[in-house]
Design a protein around this motif. Structure first.
Motif, PDB file in Angstrom:
ATOM      1  N   GLU A  81      14.684  -8.594 -24.612  1.00  0.00           N
ATOM      2  CA  GLU A  81      15.817  -8.571 -25.547  1.00  0.00           C
ATOM      3  C   GLU A  81      17.049  -7.927 -24.909  1.00  0.00           C
ATOM      4  O   GLU A  81      18.160  -8.435 -25.030  1.00  0.00           O
ATOM      5  CB  GLU A  81      15.440  -7.813 -26.821  1.00  0.00           C
ATOM      6  N   ASN A  82      16.836  -6.813 -24.223  1.00  0.00           N
ATOM      7  CA  ASN A  82      17.962  -6.114 -23.607  1.00  0.00           C
ATOM      8  C   ASN A  82      18.562  -6.902 -22.452  1.00  0.00           C
ATOM      9  O   ASN A  82      19.772  -6.868 -22.240  1.00  0.00           O
ATOM     10  CB  ASN A  82      17.542  -4.710 -23.154  1.00  0.00           C
ATOM     11  N   GLU A  83      17.717  -7.596 -21.692  1.00  0.00           N
ATOM     12  CA  GLU A  83      18.243  -8.434 -20.610  1.00  0.00           C
ATOM     13  C   GLU A  83      19.073  -9.575 -21.181  1.00  0.00           C
ATOM     14  O   GLU A  83      20.097  -9.948 -20.614  1.00  0.00           O
ATOM     15  CB  GLU A  83      17.099  -8.961 -19.744  1.00  0.00           C
ATOM     16  N   ILE A 135      17.671  -0.698 -20.124  1.00  0.00           N
ATOM     17  CA  ILE A 135      16.816  -1.536 -19.281  1.00  0.00           C
ATOM     18  C   ILE A 135      16.127  -0.689 -18.213  1.00  0.00           C
ATOM     19  O   ILE A 135      14.939  -0.850 -17.951  1.00  0.00           O
ATOM     20  CB  ILE A 135      17.639  -2.686 -18.641  1.00  0.00           C
ATOM     21  N   GLU A 136      16.878   0.238 -17.616  1.00  0.00           N
ATOM     22  CA  GLU A 136      16.300   1.158 -16.614  1.00  0.00           C
ATOM     23  C   GLU A 136      15.160   1.966 -17.219  1.00  0.00           C
ATOM     24  O   GLU A 136      14.094   2.105 -16.614  1.00  0.00           O
ATOM     25  CB  GLU A 136      17.379   2.148 -16.137  1.00  0.00           C
ATOM     26  N   SER A 169      12.115  -0.227 -18.023  1.00  0.00           N
ATOM     27  CA  SER A 169      11.439  -0.610 -16.776  1.00  0.00           C
ATOM     28  C   SER A 169      10.612   0.548 -16.229  1.00  0.00           C
ATOM     29  O   SER A 169       9.477   0.354 -15.766  1.00  0.00           O
ATOM     30  CB  SER A 169      12.454  -1.070 -15.731  1.00  0.00           C
ATOM     31  N   ALA A 170      11.174   1.755 -16.276  1.00  0.00           N
ATOM     32  CA  ALA A 170      10.446   2.942 -15.801  1.00  0.00           C
ATOM     33  C   ALA A 170       9.204   3.185 -16.660  1.00  0.00           C
ATOM     34  O   ALA A 170       8.130   3.521 -16.131  1.00  0.00           O
ATOM     35  CB  ALA A 170      11.362   4.160 -15.822  1.00  0.00           C
ATOM     36  N   GLU A 171       9.330   3.019 -17.970  1.00  0.00           N
ATOM     37  CA  GLU A 171       8.186   3.201 -18.862  1.00  0.00           C
ATOM     38  C   GLU A 171       7.105   2.164 -18.577  1.00  0.00           C
ATOM     39  O   GLU A 171       5.919   2.478 -18.575  1.00  0.00           O
ATOM     40  CB  GLU A 171       8.618   3.105 -20.336  1.00  0.00           C
ATOM     41  N   LEU A 172       7.510   0.928 -18.327  1.00  0.00           N
ATOM     42  CA  LEU A 172       6.542  -0.123 -18.009  1.00  0.00           C
ATOM     43  C   LEU A 172       5.786   0.207 -16.724  1.00  0.00           C
ATOM     44  O   LEU A 172       4.575   0.009 -16.640  1.00  0.00           O
ATOM     45  CB  LEU A 172       7.230  -1.485 -17.894  1.00  0.00           C
TER      46      LEU A 172
END
Length: 132
Positions: free
Chosen positions: A46-48, A87-88, A91-94
């Motif tokens: 969604e954010n992308e 998004i950063e 991504s870090a959480e993923l």
């Protein structure tokens, strides 16, 4: 001698039950991890998409952010920066969740192996008892 093998058998069965409960708990944790990762993956997409939409706008375009029930005007550069930071973070959480998942799957495999070995011991003990 018979009571010794019976108590040993009971002890092994109790140990097997404990390991099975641990494995069950670990599998539930893995399931929760998958759910959280799924949620973050959706948010990332969604954010992308929002970032792509913001890139299509001209510099003087009006951008609004929903805060509670109110739309608040926001600077395009600020909106871009906020979405990129989000998004950063996602991504870090993923990545963190992926590492945790791999660790839990490793523990799960070792628990399964120890359960199989324990079951084999119990079967061998029962087979020896049946012969006697």
């Amino acid at each position: 001698m018979a009571s010794s093998s019976t108590s040993q058998l009971r002890e092994l069965q109790r140990e097997l039950e404990n390991k099975a409960n641990d494995l069950n708990k670990l599998q539930k944790d893995i399931g929760k991890n998958h759910q959280v990762r799924k949620k973050y993956t959706i948010q990332l997409g969604e954010n992308e998409l929002v970032l792509k939409e913001l890139d299509l706008l001209s510099e003087d375009a009006n951008v609004f952010k929903l805060i509670g029930p109110v739309l608040v005007k926001q600077d395009l550069a600020e909106a871009n920066a906020n979405v990129k930071k989000r998004i950063e973070y996602i991504s870090a959480e993923l990545k963190r969740l992926e590492g945790t998942l791999q660790d839990m799957e490793g523990k799960q495999n070792s628990k399964k192996e120890s359960i199989i070995k324990l079951q084999q011991k119990i079967q061998a003990l029962q087979a020896g008892k049946a012969k006697a």
